[in-house]
Scaffold this motif. Sequence first.
Motif, mmCIF file in Angstrom:
data_model
loop_
_atom_site.group_PDB
_atom_site.id
_atom_site.type_symbol
_atom_site.label_atom_id
_atom_site.label_comp_id
_atom_site.label_asym_id
_atom_site.label_seq_id
_atom_site.Cartn_x
_atom_site.Cartn_y
_atom_site.Cartn_z
ATOM 1 N N TYR A 1 0.826 -1.206 0.000
ATOM 2 C CA TYR A 1 0.000 0.000 0.000
ATOM 3 C C TYR A 1 0.863 1.261 0.000
ATOM 4 C CZ TYR A 1 -4.260 -2.675 0.676
ATOM 5 O OH TYR A 1 -5.310 -3.533 0.494
ATOM 6 N N ARG A 2 1.976 1.204 0.659
ATOM 7 C CA ARG A 2 2.889 2.342 0.702
ATOM 8 C C ARG A 2 3.236 2.814 -0.712
ATOM 9 N NH1 ARG A 2 6.939 4.098 4.117
ATOM 10 N NH2 ARG A 2 6.256 2.587 5.654
ATOM 11 N N PHE A 3 3.417 1.869 -1.628
ATOM 12 C CA PHE A 3 3.847 2.211 -2.981
ATOM 13 C C PHE A 3 2.702 2.262 -3.992
ATOM 14 C CE2 PHE A 3 7.577 -0.031 -1.059
ATOM 15 C CZ PHE A 3 8.381 1.093 -0.930
ATOM 16 N N PHE A 4 1.645 1.501 -3.752
ATOM 17 C CA PHE A 4 0.618 1.355 -4.787
ATOM 18 C C PHE A 4 -0.802 1.702 -4.331
ATOM 19 C CE2 PHE A 4 3.912 -1.994 -5.440
ATOM 20 C CZ PHE A 4 4.520 -1.420 -6.550
ATOM 21 N N GLY A 5 -0.976 2.055 -3.060
ATOM 22 C CA GLY A 5 -2.332 2.240 -2.541
ATOM 23 C C GLY A 5 -2.982 3.568 -2.861
ATOM 24 N N GLU A 6 -2.200 4.645 -2.858
ATOM 25 C CA GLU A 6 -2.801 5.975 -2.997
ATOM 26 C C GLU A 6 -3.548 6.195 -4.313
ATOM 27 O OE1 GLU A 6 -1.803 10.746 -2.695
ATOM 28 O OE2 GLU A 6 -0.267 9.299 -2.089
ATOM 29 N N PRO A 7 -3.034 5.737 -5.464
ATOM 30 C CA PRO A 7 -3.795 5.961 -6.704
ATOM 31 C C PRO A 7 -5.212 5.395 -6.655
ATOM 32 C CG PRO A 7 -1.561 5.283 -7.222
ATOM 33 C CD PRO A 7 -1.720 5.122 -5.741
ATOM 34 N N VAL A 8 -5.396 4.287 -5.945
ATOM 35 C CA VAL A 8 -6.735 3.696 -5.812
ATOM 36 C C VAL A 8 -7.627 4.611 -4.978
ATOM 37 C CG1 VAL A 8 -8.056 1.709 -4.986
ATOM 38 C CG2 VAL A 8 -5.801 1.360 -6.020
ATOM 39 N N VAL A 9 -7.098 5.074 -3.850
ATOM 40 C CA VAL A 9 -7.866 5.977 -2.989
ATOM 41 C C VAL A 9 -8.212 7.262 -3.742
ATOM 42 C CG1 VAL A 9 -7.799 7.377 -0.883
ATOM 43 C CG2 VAL A 9 -6.882 5.043 -0.857
ATOM 44 N N GLU A 10 -7.235 7.821 -4.420
ATOM 45 C CA GLU A 10 -7.445 9.061 -5.168
ATOM 46 C C GLU A 10 -8.524 8.892 -6.236
ATOM 47 O OE1 GLU A 10 -4.758 12.451 -7.460
ATOM 48 O OE2 GLU A 10 -4.053 10.373 -7.403
ATOM 49 N N ALA A 11 -8.450 7.787 -6.979
ATOM 50 C CA ALA A 11 -9.433 7.537 -8.038
ATOM 51 C C ALA A 11 -10.835 7.371 -7.460
ATOM 52 C CB ALA A 11 -9.033 6.294 -8.832
#
Length: 328
Positions: A1-11
Motif C-alpha cells: 500500500y505504501r507504494f501502490f495504494g494511494e492511486p486507488v484511494v485518489e481515483a
Amino acid sequence: YRFFGEPVVEACVENGASCIDISGEPQFLEGMYLKYNGKAAGKGVYIIGSCGFDSIPADMGVLYTRDKLKGTLTAVESFLMVKSGPEGSCIHDGTWKSAVYGLADQDNLRKLRKKIGYAPVPVVGAKLKRRGLVFYNQEFKQYSIPFMGSDVSVVKRSQRYLHTELKETPVQYGAYVNIGGLGSVIKLMFAGIFFLLLVKFSFGRKLLTKYPEFFSAGRFTKKGPTQKQMDGTSFTMTFFGEGYSEGQDPQNGKPNVKICTEVKGPEPGYVATPIAMVQAAVSLLEDTDCLPKQGGVYSPGAAFSKTRLIDRLNKRGVEFSVISKPEV
C-alpha cells in the motif's frame, strides 16, 4: 500500500466511489486520512482502511468487549495466539516488505502524526500500564511480547473518533502476541536485533527484501502458504477488559469490574482476512443508515461501530464471544 495504494484511494474519491482496503501500514492509513479525509467528506464517500486481519478483530473486538460489559469499559489488553498444524505456517513476503519499510520509516510516521495534529485521547479511569518488551503471561503460561502490527494505532484512531464525534468513553488499549517458551524468546531476540540492525541501512533492506525466507527462518516466503498450511492454521485473540460498574464514577477509585472476551477464526492472513474484508464491504453497502453521517477516511471501528458487522462475521467463521462474564 505504501507504494501502490494511494492511486486507488485518489481515483475512488475523485469518482465518488467508496472503498475499503486490508492495509496494516499505519503510515499509509494515516497519510490517506490527512490527504483525503476532507475530500472524501465532500464527495460523500467512505474510505475505510485496515479491514482485514489488520485490524478488524482488534478494533471490533474492543467494541464488542465494551458492549458486553455492564458498566463503563476503560481499558483492554488483547493477546494473539496463532496455532498451526503439522504442515506449519508461513506468510507471503509482501507482509515482510511492509514491515521492513515501515520500521525503516518510523521518523516520517512521527512527522506525519505531528502534521495531522491529533487531539489527545483522554485517559478515563485507571491508566493502563505498559508491559515490558518480553514478559511471562500467567494466563497463558507462556511468554508474550507487544504486537508490532497496526492494531494499537487503528484502535486509537477509532476511540478518538468515537469520543470526539459521538461523546463515547474512550478505551485504552494494549496489544500483545504470545510466542511460547524461553527458547522462542531467545530465538526471537536474536532475530529481532539482527532485523533492526539491517533495516536501518539501504543495503540491509535490500538483503531483507531479496531473501525473506532466509532472514525470517522460513516464516515469510515469496510463494506464501500452501493450502494444507492454511487449512491447519487458526487464530485466537483474547481480550481482558476492566472498567467500572454501573453507577460507579470512572474518575474516582480503581476499576471494579472485569470481563474476558475472544475473537477466533481460521488462518488469519488468507482466510480470515477475505472474510473480514467482504463482510466489511457488505456492511458498507447494506448498513448505510448506521454509518457515520458524512463521508471521510475512517478506521473500521469508527465506520462500523453501529452496524451489523460483528453479527455477519459470527455467521462466517470469525467468531466473537464472551469467555467470562463481568465480575465485580
